[in-house]
Design a protein around this motif. Structure first.
Motif, PDB file in Angstrom:
ATOM      1  N   PHE A   1       0.848  -1.185   0.000  1.00 39.58           N
ATOM      2  CA  PHE A   1       0.000   0.000   0.000  1.00 39.58           C
ATOM      3  C   PHE A   1       0.887   1.240   0.000  1.00 39.58           C
ATOM      4  CE2 PHE A   1      -2.892  -3.190   1.700  1.00 39.58           C
ATOM      5  CZ  PHE A   1      -4.076  -2.892   1.037  1.00 39.58           C
ATOM      6  N   ILE A   2       0.310   2.343  -0.427  1.00 38.74           N
ATOM      7  CA  ILE A   2       1.029   3.613  -0.460  1.00 38.74           C
ATOM      8  C   ILE A   2       0.355   4.584   0.508  1.00 38.74           C
ATOM      9  CG2 ILE A   2       1.847   5.528  -1.875  1.00 38.74           C
ATOM     10  CD1 ILE A   2       3.056   2.837  -2.629  1.00 38.74           C
ATOM     11  N   LEU A   3       1.079   5.022   1.517  1.00 38.20           N
ATOM     12  CA  LEU A   3       0.594   6.029   2.466  1.00 38.20           C
ATOM     13  C   LEU A   3       1.058   7.389   1.976  1.00 38.20           C
ATOM     14  CD1 LEU A   3       1.528   4.091   5.727  1.00 38.20           C
ATOM     15  CD2 LEU A   3      -0.798   4.574   4.969  1.00 38.20           C
ATOM     16  N   VAL A   4       0.114   8.271   1.692  1.00 36.36           N
ATOM     17  CA  VAL A   4       0.485   9.545   1.053  1.00 36.36           C
ATOM     18  C   VAL A   4       0.865  10.622   2.056  1.00 36.36           C
ATOM     19  CG1 VAL A   4      -1.001   9.055  -0.913  1.00 36.36           C
ATOM     20  CG2 VAL A   4      -1.885  10.427   0.973  1.00 36.36           C
ATOM     21  N   GLY A   5       0.633  10.382   3.348  1.00 37.94           N
ATOM     22  CA  GLY A   5       0.917  11.414   4.345  1.00 37.94           C
ATOM     23  C   GLY A   5      -0.320  12.249   4.618  1.00 37.94           C
ATOM     24  N   ILE A   6      -0.150  13.558   4.699  1.00 35.02           N
ATOM     25  CA  ILE A   6      -1.272  14.465   4.935  1.00 35.02           C
ATOM     26  C   ILE A   6      -1.647  15.120   3.611  1.00 35.02           C
ATOM     27  CG2 ILE A   6      -2.111  16.465   6.236  1.00 35.02           C
ATOM     28  CD1 ILE A   6      -0.044  15.851   8.356  1.00 35.02           C
ATOM     29  N   PRO A   7      -2.772  14.718   3.011  1.00 38.07           N
ATOM     30  CA  PRO A   7      -3.153  15.267   1.707  1.00 38.07           C
ATOM     31  C   PRO A   7      -3.291  16.788   1.754  1.00 38.07           C
ATOM     32  CG  PRO A   7      -4.522  13.371   2.288  1.00 38.07           C
ATOM     33  CD  PRO A   7      -3.737  13.723   3.512  1.00 38.07           C
ATOM     34  N   GLY A   8      -2.717  17.440   0.768  1.00 38.10           N
ATOM     35  CA  GLY A   8      -2.784  18.895   0.684  1.00 38.10           C
ATOM     36  C   GLY A   8      -1.628  19.611   1.340  1.00 38.10           C
ATOM     37  N   LEU A   9      -0.863  18.881   2.155  1.00 39.26           N
ATOM     38  CA  LEU A   9       0.274  19.497   2.843  1.00 39.26           C
ATOM     39  C   LEU A   9       1.587  18.790   2.504  1.00 39.26           C
ATOM     40  CD1 LEU A   9      -1.244  20.116   6.419  1.00 39.26           C
ATOM     41  CD2 LEU A   9      -0.970  21.769   4.567  1.00 39.26           C
TER      42      LEU A   9
ATOM     43  N   VAL B   1       8.193  18.004   5.573  1.00 39.00           N
ATOM     44  CA  VAL B   1       9.473  18.069   6.299  1.00 39.00           C
ATOM     45  C   VAL B   1       9.330  18.918   7.553  1.00 39.00           C
ATOM     46  CG1 VAL B   1      11.864  18.847   6.191  1.00 39.00           C
ATOM     47  CG2 VAL B   1      10.864  17.665   4.229  1.00 39.00           C
ATOM     48  N   TRP B   2       8.658  20.053   7.430  1.00 35.05           N
ATOM     49  CA  TRP B   2       8.516  20.960   8.571  1.00 35.05           C
ATOM     50  C   TRP B   2       7.501  20.442   9.580  1.00 35.05           C
ATOM     51  CZ3 TRP B   2      12.413  24.043   8.657  1.00 35.05           C
ATOM     52  CH2 TRP B   2      12.987  24.477   7.460  1.00 35.05           C
TER      53      TRP B   2
ATOM     54  N   PRO C   1      -4.991   7.684   1.702  1.00 35.90           N
ATOM     55  CA  PRO C   1      -4.787   9.107   2.015  1.00 35.90           C
ATOM     56  C   PRO C   1      -4.644   9.333   3.515  1.00 35.90           C
ATOM     57  CG  PRO C   1      -7.095   8.691   1.563  1.00 35.90           C
ATOM     58  CD  PRO C   1      -6.384   7.386   1.339  1.00 35.90           C
ATOM     59  N   HIS C   2      -3.576   8.820   4.079  1.00 38.74           N
ATOM     60  CA  HIS C   2      -3.346   8.891   5.519  1.00 38.74           C
ATOM     61  C   HIS C   2      -1.864   8.679   5.787  1.00 38.74           C
ATOM     62  CE1 HIS C   2      -4.439   8.937   9.685  1.00 38.74           C
ATOM     63  NE2 HIS C   2      -5.725   8.670   9.475  1.00 38.74           N
ATOM     64  N   THR C   3      -1.473   8.849   7.045  1.00 36.07           N
ATOM     65  CA  THR C   3      -0.078   8.586   7.418  1.00 36.07           C
ATOM     66  C   THR C   3       0.091   7.219   8.050  1.00 36.07           C
ATOM     67  OG1 THR C   3      -0.451   9.652   9.553  1.00 36.07           O
ATOM     68  CG2 THR C   3       0.425  11.027   7.801  1.00 36.07           C
ATOM     69  N   TYR C   4      -1.019   6.566   8.392  1.00 40.94           N
ATOM     70  CA  TYR C   4      -0.940   5.215   8.937  1.00 40.94           C
ATOM     71  C   TYR C   4      -2.191   4.434   8.535  1.00 40.94           C
ATOM     72  CZ  TYR C   4      -3.737   7.371  12.729  1.00 40.94           C
ATOM     73  OH  TYR C   4      -4.698   8.053  13.462  1.00 40.94           O
TER      74      TYR C   4
ATOM     75  N   LEU D   1     -10.399  16.724   4.531  1.00 38.73           N
ATOM     76  CA  LEU D   1      -9.620  15.517   4.799  1.00 38.73           C
ATOM     77  C   LEU D   1      -8.289  15.870   5.465  1.00 38.73           C
ATOM     78  CD1 LEU D   1      -9.309  12.452   4.459  1.00 38.73           C
ATOM     79  CD2 LEU D   1      -8.312  12.895   2.200  1.00 38.73           C
ATOM     80  N   THR D   2      -7.722  17.007   5.066  1.00 40.65           N
ATOM     81  CA  THR D   2      -6.464  17.449   5.669  1.00 40.65           C
ATOM     82  C   THR D   2      -6.607  17.617   7.169  1.00 40.65           C
ATOM     83  OG1 THR D   2      -5.841  18.606   3.633  1.00 40.65           O
ATOM     84  CG2 THR D   2      -4.715  19.266   5.664  1.00 40.65           C
ATOM     85  N   PHE D   3      -7.710  18.218   7.609  1.00 37.69           N
ATOM     86  CA  PHE D   3      -7.949  18.403   9.045  1.00 37.69           C
ATOM     87  C   PHE D   3      -8.098  17.055   9.739  1.00 37.69           C
ATOM     88  CE2 PHE D   3     -10.888  18.687  12.625  1.00 37.69           C
ATOM     89  CZ  PHE D   3     -10.261  19.638  13.415  1.00 37.69           C
ATOM     90  N   HIS D   4      -8.859  16.142   9.133  1.00 42.36           N
ATOM     91  CA  HIS D   4      -9.065  14.818   9.725  1.00 42.36           C
ATOM     92  C   HIS D   4      -7.726  14.117   9.966  1.00 42.36           C
ATOM     93  CE1 HIS D   4     -13.374  14.384   9.869  1.00 42.36           C
ATOM     94  NE2 HIS D   4     -13.522  14.691   8.593  1.00 42.36           N
ATOM     95  N   ILE D   5      -6.873  14.113   8.946  1.00 40.26           N
ATOM     96  CA  ILE D   5      -5.596  13.390   9.035  1.00 40.26           C
ATOM     97  C   ILE D   5      -4.672  14.059  10.039  1.00 40.26           C
ATOM     98  CG2 ILE D   5      -3.644  12.494   7.752  1.00 40.26           C
ATOM     99  CD1 ILE D   5      -6.431  11.363   6.975  1.00 40.26           C
ATOM    100  N   MET D   6      -4.613  15.385  10.017  1.00 43.33           N
ATOM    101  CA  MET D   6      -3.759  16.106  10.972  1.00 43.33           C
ATOM    102  C   MET D   6      -4.213  15.844  12.407  1.00 43.33           C
ATOM    103  SD  MET D   6      -1.186  18.152  11.473  1.00 43.33           S
ATOM    104  CE  MET D   6      -0.832  19.128  10.009  1.00 43.33           C
ATOM    105  N   PHE D   7      -5.512  15.901  12.632  1.00 45.00           N
ATOM    106  CA  PHE D   7      -6.047  15.680  13.977  1.00 45.00           C
ATOM    107  C   PHE D   7      -5.787  14.251  14.433  1.00 45.00           C
ATOM    108  CE2 PHE D   7      -9.221  15.088  17.267  1.00 45.00           C
ATOM    109  CZ  PHE D   7      -9.189  16.298  17.937  1.00 45.00           C
ATOM    110  N   ALA D   8      -5.943  13.286  13.522  1.00 43.84           N
ATOM    111  CA  ALA D   8      -5.699  11.886  13.866  1.00 43.84           C
ATOM    112  C   ALA D   8      -4.247  11.662  14.262  1.00 43.84           C
ATOM    113  CB  ALA D   8      -6.072  10.987  12.685  1.00 43.84           C
ATOM    114  N   ASN D   9      -3.334  12.360  13.607  1.00 44.04           N
ATOM    115  CA  ASN D   9      -1.920  12.236  13.948  1.00 44.04           C
ATOM    116  C   ASN D   9      -1.600  12.881  15.291  1.00 44.04           C
ATOM    117  OD1 ASN D   9       0.074  11.082  11.730  1.00 44.04           O
ATOM    118  ND2 ASN D   9      -1.672  12.008  10.677  1.00 44.04           N
TER     119      ASN D   9
END
Length: 315
Positions: A14-22, A27-28, A177-180, A272-280
């Motif tokens: 599978f491919i984890l894309v990280g935080i979509p839109g960011l 890196v930062w 579309p997630h980091t995990y 979706l960006t907010f969802h993924i950031m908050f989940a992390n």
């Protein structure tokens, strides 16, 4: 006959894309995540060390606290290192068995955290409402039974998620579309009916956590009734003080958890960006703050931490 053969449908990673839109800021974004993760690891390891070596902390409350610290380490370590590898190294691939393993430990530690908080509420209830029977109720044998019971319960609740995913064919996209990896997010990639995944993956763990919340609320309702019947104000303050750190940890755990669940289920206008950031943030901030809260608000731990670092300074 159904066989759970991971190679039948699930041959590729599978491919984890990280935080979509960011993606340009990965890196930062990884820098504060790394700092908070280090704080979580160091804080919980110090807590575990103090509870292990200090005989005065060999009490039921601190045993359950050590369980909470170990579970927090599992929660953050299951997600953050892979997230940082995506942010900093571009290592987005994860094998299907690796995805299942990460998903299991993330969900398992979440459900176990909830069960530990419920157990700690019961500990405070016995300590305040039946102080003379505290040592006879929470014996070492009973504590071990409770620890094994909540661990086994959490294992049995989350393990079916793994088998529910292994039965699915993934013949379309493998981009997550997630980091995990999390259960419903992976299931939605399947080219098959996932109604049972949605029903079990959402309803069963959530109902379990809700039952824990109800039992915690009942425990604290009984605690408050007992506290306000104490004769002196000093005794009431002392009794409430012993619960202060636990209440803070409960609020830090459940408030963002239910906010994330409700936003994911009903917040269709939330990006979706907010969802993924908050989940992390959720898998790293509570594990980092829990040892700090207990270190500040629990006198026994605060005194031992001061003694530990003052001794190191003298040496």
């Amino acid at each position: 006959m159904i066989t759970f053969n991971l190679s039948s449908y699930n041959t590729g990673p599978f491919i984890l894309v990280g935080i979509p839109g960011l993606e340009q800021s990965h890196v930062w974004i990884g820098i504060p995540f790394c700092i908070i993760y280090i704080v979580a690891v160091v804080g919980n390891c110090i807590l575990l060390y103090l509870i292990a070596v200090e005989r005065s902390l060999h009490q039921p409350m601190f045993f359950f606290l050590s369980m909470l610290a170990m579970t927090d380490l599992i929660l953050s370590t299951a997600g953050v290192p892979k997230t940082l590898s995506i942010f900093w190294l571009g290592a987005r691939e994860i094998t299907f068995p690796g995805c299942l393993t990460q998903m299991f430990f993330l969900h398992y530690s979440f459900v176990l955290d909830s069960a530990i908080l419920m157990t700690m509420a019961f500990d405070r209830y016995v300590a305040i409402c039946s102080p003379l029977r505290y040592t006879t109720i929470l014996t070492p044998k009973m504590i071990i039974k409770i620890a094994m019971g909540i661990s086994f319960r959490s294992f049995c609740i989350i393990l079916p998620d793994v088998f529910l995913l292994t039965r699915l064919p993934f013949c379309r996209t493998r981009i997550i579309p997630h980091t995990y990896c999390e259960h419903i997010g992976v299931a939605r990639l399947a080219c098959a009916d996932i109604s049972i995944n949605i029903w079990y993956g959402f309803c069963v763990p959530i109902m379990t956590v809700i039952s824990d919340v109800i039992l915690i609320a009942v425990s604290y309702a009984l605690i408050l009734c007992a506290v306000f019947h104490l004769p002196s104000r000093a005794a009431r303050q002392k009794a409430l003080g012993t619960c202060g750190s636990h209440v803070c940890v409960i609020l830090m755990f459940y408030t963002p958890a239910f906010f994330s669940i409700l936003a994911h289920r009903f917040g269709h206008n939330v990006s979706l960006t907010f969802h993924i950031m908050f989940a992390n943030l959720y898998i790293v901030i509570p594990p980092a703050l829990n040892p700090i809260v207990y270190g500040v608000k629990t006198k026994q731990i605060r005194d031992k931490v001061i003694l530990l670092f003052s001794t190191k300074g003298i040496e």
